[in-house]
Design an enzyme around this catalytic site. Structure first.
Site, PDB file in Angstrom:
ATOM      1  N   HIS A 122      -5.025   1.433 -12.505  1.00 13.73           N
ATOM      2  CA  HIS A 122      -4.844   2.173 -13.856  1.00 13.73           C
ATOM      3  C   HIS A 122      -5.371   3.564 -13.824  1.00 13.73           C
ATOM      4  O   HIS A 122      -4.713   4.354 -14.644  1.00 13.73           O
ATOM      5  CB  HIS A 122      -5.510   1.217 -14.983  1.00 13.73           C
ATOM      6  CG  HIS A 122      -4.720   0.233 -15.479  1.00 13.73           C
ATOM      7  ND1 HIS A 122      -4.853  -1.129 -14.678  1.00 13.73           N
ATOM      8  CD2 HIS A 122      -3.862  -0.008 -16.578  1.00 13.73           C
ATOM      9  CE1 HIS A 122      -4.086  -1.988 -15.698  1.00 13.73           C
ATOM     10  NE2 HIS A 122      -3.681  -1.453 -16.531  1.00 13.73           N
TER      11      HIS A 122
ATOM     12  N   HIS B  18       0.673  -1.283  -0.067  1.00  8.03           N
ATOM     13  CA  HIS B  18      -0.046   0.115  -0.114  1.00  8.03           C
ATOM     14  C   HIS B  18       0.887   1.330   0.004  1.00  8.03           C
ATOM     15  O   HIS B  18       0.542   2.233  -0.965  1.00  8.03           O
ATOM     16  CB  HIS B  18      -0.890   0.265   1.157  1.00  8.03           C
ATOM     17  CG  HIS B  18      -2.002   1.228   1.131  1.00  8.03           C
ATOM     18  ND1 HIS B  18      -2.955   1.320   0.038  1.00  8.03           N
ATOM     19  CD2 HIS B  18      -1.800   2.369   1.697  1.00  8.03           C
ATOM     20  CE1 HIS B  18      -3.572   2.427   0.074  1.00  8.03           C
ATOM     21  NE2 HIS B  18      -3.129   2.968   1.161  1.00  8.03           N
TER      22      HIS B  18
END
Length: 550
Positions: A376, A223
């Protein structure tokens, strides 16, 4: 005050450019693999020469999410330090080159195993998928090489502070060091799982691996990796873009505080990637979800600061009304246009991130291609468009060239092409994910169910988007090669913004590195100590990777 005419030293420029060469090679290879993936998922294309789908998936993830981002970020950070904290000393520069070559050797080793079909384990390399030992050794070298580069940055920054006692450090240098602290602390997790678990397991020295611990250590890293992608982009947003548009930085103190908060709230939150996994107490998952949502604060601070800078500039040019300043922005300048589009796309990307991190909503989209669509929007659009915008001024600055009007126009076209391609691909991924399309599967694995038939139009849209994005990759590579080797010789500015005169003075507590790193250490210990002890004590029989150390 920094002299805006100071150029990055030629030797430092070569160091930064070496990182950019590797980054853009990774962009081409990883982008090619991504195009082939989308074509396969459309069901209209079969891979030639025995190439495996998951082999492509691994190449795409490793080269773009890890190699491209890490090499570009470190090259940018070295250039920023050289510009704002002075030319690197020969010792620091040598250390940086050692870091670069260790990273490059590690990258080559890892990429070779993937291309030989010995490491089709995706960029998350979850056990029980197993790769060739050289894959893990290469990953370890990439991490160690980045640490060496980080220590070189710290040494250079420390030298500036020693020579300027009591002074506020240059903002770009401050942000560079904060970014590398985040990276070093985060990569402790992936280094631990690779060195202690995966390498012994891949060599056959141990028979089994504790999967829960390996995944926990990966997401302890995975993360904050997102913020290692984002913080160099934020550096450009906060410091460079105001100068590019002809405005001022809204607040130096707010910029520093936002980076501190990103550091504090990006690392102790890995459990929100593991909400569906057993073996972790729900209370600890809840704590880390709360910490995850805290990162909304510096994100909103950044949005406020950026649009305040834009509005201040527009007003100075005579803009009136609520949004009159919007028309005054330099839309024909690719150095501004590409990062600005990244900023806009970060709005839906952030909204998707809130869904990913939520307990209940995560159940809907967990392990679906929605998550891929989210990545993305973040790294592949917000971050990359900003990186491209940085390249449009930094590459000619480092190579002693200028960006021509033709290249600037091509860069504007490239940004539009990229935005359109991503609109097709990411949007279709999000919708397919809501219909249950799996995250990592090829078309051939879907079967003939009615549900799978619903996904097909979205998979075709992904192929269209992937094809448009590949055109965008070719365009940006043309621009990069031109700026590096063929553009006319000349002087290109390294734009570093000045703080607005009415901004509040920066409090020195923001420069107290021991305090903020100490707070980070406490947060990590609170978030991980008890869950980790519980995982080790209750490890299944045969999970020796950590249990044998007790």
């Amino acid at each position: 005050m920094l002299n805006s005419n100071v150029k990055v030293d030629k030797k430092d420029a070569k160091l930064a450019m070496a990182h950019f060469y590797v980054a853009f090679i990774a962009l081409f290879l990883g982008g090619t693999a991504g195009l082939l993936q989308t074509l396969v998922r459309s069901g209209k294309f079969t891979l030639p020469a025995g190439i495996g789908y998951y082999q492509l998936l691994t190449v795409h993830g490793v080269l773009l999410a890890l190699v491209l981002t890490t090499f570009f970020a470190i090259g940018f950070l070295f250039a920023s330090l050289s510009k704002t904290a002075g030319t690197l000393s020969p010792k620091v520069r040598l250390t940086a080159w050692i870091g670069f070559w260790v990273m490059t050797i590690g990258t080559a080793s890892t990429a070779t195993t993937i291309l030989l079909g010995e490491a089709s384990v995706l960029y998350t390399f979850y056990a029980p998928l197993q790769a060739h030992p050289v894959f893990y050794i290469g990953l370890a070298l990439v991490v160690v090489g980045s640490w060496i580069s980080g220590f070189a940055m710290f040494a250079h920054f420390g030298k500036w502070k020693k020579a300027n006692p009591g002074k506020v450090t240059p903002l770009l240098s401050y942000m560079s060091v904060m970014t590398m602290i985040l990276w070093l602390v985060a990569t402790l997790g992936v280094a631990a799982t690779v060195l202690i678990q995966f390498i012994p397991w891949s060599f056959g020295w141990v028979d089994t691996i504790d999967v829960l611990i390996s995944r926990t250590l990966f997401w302890y890293f995975g993360h904050p990796l997102v913020y290692f992608w984002l913080l160099p982009a934020y550096m450009a947003w906060y410091v460079v873009i105001p100068k590019v548009i002809g405005g001022k930085i809204f607040s130096d103190a707010l910029a520093r505080l936002s980076f501190i908060l990103f550091l504090l709230f990006s690392i102790p939150v890995g459990f929100h990637h593991q909400l569906t996994e057993p073996g972790i107490d729900p209370n600890w998952k809840y704590l880390q979800v709360v910490l995850t949502f805290m990162v909304v604060i510096p994100s909103l601070m950044t949005a406020f600061s950026m649009f305040a800078s834009f509005e201040m500039y527009g007003r100075s040019k005579g803009a009136t009304g609520l949004f009159g300043w919007f028309r005054k922005l330099p839309w024909g300048d690719a150095r501004f246009f590409a990062p600005f589009m990244g900023m806009l796309i970060f709005i839906p990307a952030g909204a998707g991130g809130i869904i990913n991190a939520s307990h209940q909503l995560n159940q809907v989209i967990h392990n679906t291609i929605w998550v891929t669509g989210h990545f993305h929007l973040t790294v592949a659009t917000t971050v990359l468009l900003t990186f491209f915008g940085i390249a449009y001024w930094l590459i000619p600055h480092l190579t002693g060239r200028v960006m021509t009007k033709a290249m600037n126009k091509l860069a504007i076209i490239q940004t539009i092409v990229w935005t359109i391609g991503m609109a097709f691909m990411s949007t279709s991924m999000h919708f397919a994910g809501l219909l249950g399309a799996p995250r990592r599967s090829a078309f051939s694995t879907y079967g003939g169910s009615a549900q799978a038939a619903e996904w097909i139009p979205y998979q075709i849209a992904q192929a269209i988007g992937g094809s448009i994005l590949f055109i965008g990759i070719i365009l940006v590579l043309v621009i990069f090669v031109n700026l590096a080797f063929f553009a006319p010789k000349g002087e290109t500015e390294f734009p570093v913004g000045e703080v607005a005169e009415e901004a509040e003075k920066t409090p020195m507590i923001l420069e107290n590195w021991k305090l903020w790193v100490g707070v980070l250490a406490v947060l990590i210990l609170i978030a991980y100590t008890i869950p980790f002890v519980d995982m080790i004590q209750n490890a299944p029989p045969g999970a020796k990777s950590f249990k044998h150390l007790l």
